[in-house]
Design a protein around this motif. Structure first.
Motif, PDB file in Angstrom:
ATOM      1  N   MET A  86     -32.086  -1.915  29.671  1.00  0.00           N
ATOM      2  CA  MET A  86     -32.813  -3.106  30.119  1.00  0.00           C
ATOM      3  C   MET A  86     -33.154  -4.009  28.936  1.00  0.00           C
ATOM      4  O   MET A  86     -32.977  -5.233  29.001  1.00  0.00           O
ATOM      5  CB  MET A  86     -34.089  -2.704  30.856  1.00  0.00           C
ATOM      6  N   ASP A  87     -33.641  -3.415  27.838  1.00  0.00           N
ATOM      7  CA  ASP A  87     -33.969  -4.215  26.653  1.00  0.00           C
ATOM      8  C   ASP A  87     -32.729  -4.933  26.123  1.00  0.00           C
ATOM      9  O   ASP A  87     -32.807  -6.088  25.697  1.00  0.00           O
ATOM     10  CB  ASP A  87     -34.547  -3.318  25.547  1.00  0.00           C
ATOM     11  N   ALA A  88     -31.591  -4.235  26.128  1.00  0.00           N
ATOM     12  CA  ALA A  88     -30.349  -4.829  25.619  1.00  0.00           C
ATOM     13  C   ALA A  88     -29.868  -5.965  26.516  1.00  0.00           C
ATOM     14  O   ALA A  88     -29.498  -7.036  26.033  1.00  0.00           O
ATOM     15  CB  ALA A  88     -29.270  -3.754  25.505  1.00  0.00           C
ATOM     16  N   VAL A  89     -29.905  -5.742  27.827  1.00  0.00           N
ATOM     17  CA  VAL A  89     -29.391  -6.731  28.777  1.00  0.00           C
ATOM     18  C   VAL A  89     -30.247  -7.997  28.776  1.00  0.00           C
ATOM     19  O   VAL A  89     -29.738  -9.118  28.792  1.00  0.00           O
ATOM     20  CB  VAL A  89     -29.322  -6.136  30.198  1.00  0.00           C
ATOM     21  N   GLU A 132     -31.047 -13.590  39.771  1.00  0.00           N
ATOM     22  CA  GLU A 132     -31.205 -12.134  39.754  1.00  0.00           C
ATOM     23  C   GLU A 132     -30.046 -11.467  40.491  1.00  0.00           C
ATOM     24  O   GLU A 132     -29.495 -10.450  40.049  1.00  0.00           O
ATOM     25  CB  GLU A 132     -32.532 -11.733  40.399  1.00  0.00           C
ATOM     26  N   ALA A 133     -29.662 -12.056  41.637  1.00  0.00           N
ATOM     27  CA  ALA A 133     -28.542 -11.500  42.405  1.00  0.00           C
ATOM     28  C   ALA A 133     -27.248 -11.549  41.593  1.00  0.00           C
ATOM     29  O   ALA A 133     -26.440 -10.621  41.629  1.00  0.00           O
ATOM     30  CB  ALA A 133     -28.373 -12.270  43.707  1.00  0.00           C
ATOM     31  N   SER A 134     -27.063 -12.640  40.828  1.00  0.00           N
ATOM     32  CA  SER A 134     -25.868 -12.778  39.986  1.00  0.00           C
ATOM     33  C   SER A 134     -25.855 -11.723  38.885  1.00  0.00           C
ATOM     34  O   SER A 134     -24.814 -11.121  38.591  1.00  0.00           O
ATOM     35  CB  SER A 134     -25.840 -14.180  39.369  1.00  0.00           C
ATOM     36  N   ILE A 135     -27.019 -11.479  38.273  1.00  0.00           N
ATOM     37  CA  ILE A 135     -27.123 -10.458  37.226  1.00  0.00           C
ATOM     38  C   ILE A 135     -26.797  -9.079  37.792  1.00  0.00           C
ATOM     39  O   ILE A 135     -26.057  -8.299  37.183  1.00  0.00           O
ATOM     40  CB  ILE A 135     -28.533 -10.471  36.606  1.00  0.00           C
ATOM     41  N   ILE A 138     -23.097  -8.587  38.235  1.00  0.00           N
ATOM     42  CA  ILE A 138     -22.396  -8.316  36.978  1.00  0.00           C
ATOM     43  C   ILE A 138     -22.626  -6.871  36.533  1.00  0.00           C
ATOM     44  O   ILE A 138     -21.689  -6.160  36.163  1.00  0.00           O
ATOM     45  CB  ILE A 138     -22.853  -9.301  35.886  1.00  0.00           C
ATOM     46  N   LEU A 139     -23.882  -6.418  36.589  1.00  0.00           N
ATOM     47  CA  LEU A 139     -24.190  -5.043  36.192  1.00  0.00           C
ATOM     48  C   LEU A 139     -23.485  -4.044  37.102  1.00  0.00           C
ATOM     49  O   LEU A 139     -22.972  -3.017  36.645  1.00  0.00           O
ATOM     50  CB  LEU A 139     -25.704  -4.812  36.228  1.00  0.00           C
ATOM     51  N   TYR A 140     -23.458  -4.355  38.395  1.00  0.00           N
ATOM     52  CA  TYR A 140     -22.795  -3.460  39.359  1.00  0.00           C
ATOM     53  C   TYR A 140     -21.299  -3.396  39.086  1.00  0.00           C
ATOM     54  O   TYR A 140     -20.702  -2.311  39.122  1.00  0.00           O
ATOM     55  CB  TYR A 140     -23.063  -3.957  40.781  1.00  0.00           C
ATOM     56  N   LYS A 141     -20.686  -4.541  38.806  1.00  0.00           N
ATOM     57  CA  LYS A 141     -19.238  -4.568  38.574  1.00  0.00           C
ATOM     58  C   LYS A 141     -18.852  -3.745  37.353  1.00  0.00           C
ATOM     59  O   LYS A 141     -17.772  -3.160  37.307  1.00  0.00           O
ATOM     60  CB  LYS A 141     -18.754  -6.013  38.395  1.00  0.00           C
ATOM     61  N   PHE A 142     -19.745  -3.688  36.347  1.00  0.00           N
ATOM     62  CA  PHE A 142     -19.451  -2.915  35.141  1.00  0.00           C
ATOM     63  C   PHE A 142     -20.091  -1.532  35.180  1.00  0.00           C
ATOM     64  O   PHE A 142     -20.195  -0.861  34.143  1.00  0.00           O
ATOM     65  CB  PHE A 142     -19.891  -3.678  33.892  1.00  0.00           C
ATOM     66  N   ASN A 143     -20.525  -1.111  36.367  1.00  0.00           N
ATOM     67  CA  ASN A 143     -21.059   0.241  36.593  1.00  0.00           C
ATOM     68  C   ASN A 143     -22.241   0.545  35.675  1.00  0.00           C
ATOM     69  O   ASN A 143     -22.352   1.628  35.091  1.00  0.00           O
ATOM     70  CB  ASN A 143     -19.949   1.282  36.389  1.00  0.00           C
ATOM     71  N   LEU A 162     -21.430  -2.754  28.357  1.00  0.00           N
ATOM     72  CA  LEU A 162     -22.787  -3.301  28.305  1.00  0.00           C
ATOM     73  C   LEU A 162     -22.800  -4.624  27.542  1.00  0.00           C
ATOM     74  O   LEU A 162     -23.438  -5.598  27.970  1.00  0.00           O
ATOM     75  CB  LEU A 162     -23.723  -2.290  27.640  1.00  0.00           C
ATOM     76  N   ALA A 163     -22.114  -4.663  26.394  1.00  0.00           N
ATOM     77  CA  ALA A 163     -22.061  -5.890  25.589  1.00  0.00           C
ATOM     78  C   ALA A 163     -21.395  -7.027  26.366  1.00  0.00           C
ATOM     79  O   ALA A 163     -21.835  -8.183  26.302  1.00  0.00           O
ATOM     80  CB  ALA A 163     -21.306  -5.626  24.286  1.00  0.00           C
ATOM     81  N   LEU A 164     -20.337  -6.708  27.102  1.00  0.00           N
ATOM     82  CA  LEU A 164     -19.646  -7.715  27.895  1.00  0.00           C
ATOM     83  C   LEU A 164     -20.534  -8.218  29.037  1.00  0.00           C
ATOM     84  O   LEU A 164     -20.606  -9.426  29.306  1.00  0.00           O
ATOM     85  CB  LEU A 164     -18.340  -7.137  28.449  1.00  0.00           C
ATOM     86  N   ALA A 165     -21.234  -7.295  29.702  1.00  0.00           N
ATOM     87  CA  ALA A 165     -22.147  -7.680  30.782  1.00  0.00           C
ATOM     88  C   ALA A 165     -23.252  -8.592  30.254  1.00  0.00           C
ATOM     89  O   ALA A 165     -23.575  -9.623  30.864  1.00  0.00           O
ATOM     90  CB  ALA A 165     -22.751  -6.439  31.436  1.00  0.00           C
ATOM     91  N   LYS A 166     -23.846  -8.226  29.120  1.00  0.00           N
ATOM     92  CA  LYS A 166     -24.908  -9.042  28.529  1.00  0.00           C
ATOM     93  C   LYS A 166     -24.388 -10.436  28.200  1.00  0.00           C
ATOM     94  O   LYS A 166     -25.074 -11.445  28.417  1.00  0.00           O
ATOM     95  CB  LYS A 166     -25.440  -8.376  27.259  1.00  0.00           C
ATOM     96  N   LEU A 167     -23.175 -10.496  27.681  1.00  0.00           N
ATOM     97  CA  LEU A 167     -22.576 -11.780  27.319  1.00  0.00           C
ATOM     98  C   LEU A 167     -22.427 -12.682  28.545  1.00  0.00           C
ATOM     99  O   LEU A 167     -22.770 -13.870  28.503  1.00  0.00           O
ATOM    100  CB  LEU A 167     -21.204 -11.526  26.681  1.00  0.00           C
ATOM    101  N   LEU A 168     -21.937 -12.128  29.652  1.00  0.00           N
ATOM    102  CA  LEU A 168     -21.735 -12.926  30.864  1.00  0.00           C
ATOM    103  C   LEU A 168     -23.072 -13.326  31.478  1.00  0.00           C
ATOM    104  O   LEU A 168     -23.193 -14.413  32.053  1.00  0.00           O
ATOM    105  CB  LEU A 168     -20.894 -12.143  31.873  1.00  0.00           C
ATOM    106  N   ILE A 169     -24.072 -12.447  31.374  1.00  0.00           N
ATOM    107  CA  ILE A 169     -25.402 -12.766  31.898  1.00  0.00           C
ATOM    108  C   ILE A 169     -26.022 -13.925  31.113  1.00  0.00           C
ATOM    109  O   ILE A 169     -26.662 -14.812  31.687  1.00  0.00           O
ATOM    110  CB  ILE A 169     -26.307 -11.520  31.852  1.00  0.00           C
ATOM    111  N   ASP A 170     -25.835 -13.950  29.793  1.00  0.00           N
ATOM    112  CA  ASP A 170     -26.350 -15.057  28.966  1.00  0.00           C
ATOM    113  C   ASP A 170     -25.689 -16.386  29.317  1.00  0.00           C
ATOM    114  O   ASP A 170     -26.237 -17.457  29.032  1.00  0.00           O
ATOM    115  CB  ASP A 170     -26.131 -14.761  27.477  1.00  0.00           C
ATOM    116  N   ASP A 171     -24.490 -16.319  29.919  1.00  0.00           N
ATOM    117  CA  ASP A 171     -23.785 -17.499  30.448  1.00  0.00           C
ATOM    118  C   ASP A 171     -23.566 -18.601  29.411  1.00  0.00           C
ATOM    119  O   ASP A 171     -23.938 -19.756  29.613  1.00  0.00           O
ATOM    120  CB  ASP A 171     -24.575 -18.060  31.646  1.00  0.00           C
ATOM    121  N   PRO A 172     -22.923 -18.260  28.261  1.00  0.00           N
ATOM    122  CA  PRO A 172     -22.638 -19.300  27.263  1.00  0.00           C
ATOM    123  C   PRO A 172     -21.485 -20.196  27.709  1.00  0.00           C
ATOM    124  O   PRO A 172     -20.656 -19.802  28.534  1.00  0.00           O
ATOM    125  CB  PRO A 172     -22.253 -18.483  26.028  1.00  0.00           C
TER     126      PRO A 172
END
Length: 627
Positions: A86-89, A132-135, A138-143, A162-172
């Motif tokens: 959670m802290d990482a995401v 939140e639903a979008s996040i 993404i987390l679900y898709k990457f298990n 995890l790194a890829l999920a965090k990147l997509l969540i940040d939405d750069p």
């Protein structure tokens, strides 16, 4: 709009020139891939752009727009020690992401209703529920399920996801991605492929996934001999244009050599007392000589190692079954391998593909049935882990420890030095320590070590990771001509479609489907079956439980009081955590060194965990019915 300008950038390591005085730019909406041989400097170029490594060059200049947010995915990401997923995401300055983090944390606490209410109010104020639903998608898709789990306990592949999920969540707006498909299963790759096709995204990435290149990218940058070539279009366009460039390059080099020969004759005839015109022509000669002596690098791997002859019986699985507690890996699987078979193994991460291979190679015993290995069958097992060393070793010593030479057809043989040269390790590089090799070079060396065992049944577990496209093409051609049997686990759909004739598809609950065809054909059939299933479901009247679940998903629980709604949310979190624990515990059974005592211990733990999970699910259903 221009996002990135790169001008006159060079990079060398010792005597090796990775790239020399290269320039290019990236504009909004462009999706660019960098392709090159292993060790050519693809990842280094991304590091230079991201500011991780310094650039070289007299007139070097790197300009990145300050008006955009950039996300950079490295090949082997690392996180701070001791932090949770959670802290990482949710490590972000984005107010919405911070609000969602507070909400997720509030749902964990059972005795702080004021936190829950404050978090919900903040979510309402920021209108963050859709985000939140979008996040969660993404987390679900990457298990990624257990947000309280410590990042320190994750494997390298899990950290990459995890790194890829965090990147997509940040939405750069601008994504710099180094091998984004590594450690993803096939469904994850297909989802990511569709996600990155969005027009709003600008991408600069390194990948060897050729379907990914074809479907996502609209520009290709080729790094060849330290020079950067740019091609507009998809991967297939790149192949056509690259061929034309090399033909023109060869033709130009041939003409330059002829011109140099004429100039050389003139220089030799020239009198010693030089006039201005003569000196100018001599200078021109030296320019022509420099161009004419350039070498076009056409080096490529030569794989001509032949496997031993197979016997009448190759490998038979006779109604084998294997379970760990309630988790069925395979049930009543029966198959008899025939000569020259090429089989692909397909299924999501954690479904038991590696366990299945260990059953067939007799590293794990089945619960029922038996495995028969032919007397002449010699396995060559290329694992995901690759080269494992107790201490650092030189390349040549690593190969010599396996064999000084290997026999070929017709009585010929190759020494360890010659074999390494065929795998593009020259005499100088053979003296290098393995720790100094790039990821792709280490993979190439490991492939050679497996083939040196002279196997007639190759098992390749993710062989395409970190290999460049040229090496993949040669490996594919070798496998298509290989006289023995092949079994492949890979996330590279292009590689699988080119090499494999049929699939073992893990569908869950012990079911392994034998599909006669390519992966693309299987996915087409699967999509047709999914459409038909949805059509049939849509014609049926929805059951009350479907309605209850839909209400839950929409946060509509009018039949519950405040405490029950909290319990409802809490149960969902607890059930997710228990599922994660179940998967982690099940993974322990894949360890071939387990003792009978370990197996009994883990089986008891799995049984207790399953019992607790069922109780939580029953309570969840009670509340759902009340809602």
């Amino acid at each position: 709009m221009n996002y990135l300008n790169l001008e006159s950038i060079s990079k060398t390591y010792g005597e090796k020139v990775l790239f020399d005085n290269i320039s290019f730019q990236v504009n909004k909406g462009e999706k660019i891939a960098i392709v090159a041989k292993n060790g050519a400097g693809k990842s280094t170029l991304l590091k230079v752009i991201a500011g991780v490594e310094p650039a070289e060059g007299e007139n070097k200049n790197i300009w990145i727009s300050k008006d955009i947010r950039i996300g950079y995915l490295v090949q082997a990401p690392e996180f701070d020690e001791g932090i949770s997923i959670m802290d990482a995401v949710f490590n972000s300055d984005n107010p919405m992401i911070q609000a969602i983090k507070e909400y997720e944390e509030a749902m964990i606490w059972q005795d702080r209703p004021e936190l829950s209410q404050a978090a919900i109010t903040k979510m309402d104020d920021l209108k963050a529920w859709d985000f939140e639903a979008s996040i969660k998608e993404i987390l679900y898709k990457f298990n990624i399920r257990d947000l309280q789990k410590k990042v320190d306990n994750l494997s390298g592949g899990q950290k990459k996801r995890l790194a890829l999920a965090k990147l997509l969540i940040d939405d750069p707006e601008f994504l710099i991605l180094d091998e984004p498909t590594n450690h993803l299963d096939l469904e994850m790759i297909e989802w990511l492929e569709e996600y990155l096709q969005q027009g709003k995204l600008t991408i600069l990435m390194v990948t060897h996934d050729r379907y990914f290149l074809e479907r996502v990218c609209n520009h290709i940058l080729e790094l060849d001999g330290g020079v950067l070539y740019r091609y507009k279009g998809s991967y297939s366009d790149f192949l056509i244009k690259k061929t034309s460039r090399e033909e023109v390059q060869e033709s130009t080099l041939d003409r330059t050599k002829k011109l140099m020969k004429r100039e050389l004759e003139w220089v030799r005839r020239m009198p010693k007392a030089r006039g201005t015109k003569s000196k100018s022509r001599v200078d021109k000669f030296h320019e022509i000589k420099e161009k004419a002596t350039q070498k076009i690098d056409k080096s490529k791997i030569q794989i001509d190692i032949k496997g031993q002859r197979l016997g009448k019986t190759i490998l038979e699985a006779q109604y084998i079954s294997k379970s760990f507690g309630d988790l069925k890996i395979v049930e009543d699987f029966d198959y008899k391998f025939r000569a020259k078979e090429r089989v692909g193994i397909v299924g999501p991460n954690g479904v038991g593909k590696s366990t299945f291979i260990n059953l067939l190679t007799k590293n794990i015993r089945p619960d029922a049935g038996k495995v028969v290995v032919g007397g002449n069958t010699v396995f060559g097992y290329y694992t995901q882990e690759g080269i494992q060393l107790e201490k650092d070793t030189r390349v040549i010593d690593y190969i010599r420890d396996i064999a000084e030479y290997i026999p070929l057809d017709k009585g010929y043989k190759l020494t360890a030095i010659q074999l390494l040269e065929r795998f593009l390790f020259d005499r100088k590089q053979q003296q290098v320590y393995i720790s100094q090799l790039s990821g792709g070079e280490r993979r190439r060396l490991y492939l050679l070590s497996v083939l040196m065992e002279n196997p007639n049944f190759l098992i390749l577990d993710e062989p395409t990771n970190d290999l460049d496209i040229l090496t993949l093409n040669i490996l594919e051609d070798f496998l298509m001509e290989y006289p023995g049997c092949i079994m492949i686990v890979t996330h590279d759909r292009y590689f699988m479609d080119k090499v494999v004739e049929h699939l073992f598809v893990f569908e869950g609950n012990g079911v392994v489907r034998d599909f006669n065809g390519t992966y693309n054909e299987y996915r087409t059939l699967q999509k047709e079956e999914e459409r038909e299933r949805k059509r049939i479901e849509s014609t049926k009247e929805k059951k009350p439980t479907d309605k209850v679940k839909h209400q839950y998903q929409q946060e509509l629980t009018p039949g519950l009081d405040y405490e029950q709604r909290k319990e409802f949310k809490r149960l969902e979190k607890q059930i997710e955590k228990l599922e994660e624990k179940k998967i982690a515990l099940t993974d322990k059974f894949n360890d071939v060194s387990l003792t009978p005592e370990d197996i009994e211990k883990y089986s008891n733990e799995l049984g207790a965990l399953q019992e607790e999970l069922e109780l939580k699910e029953l309570r969840w259903m009670e509340l759902a019915e009340k809602a």
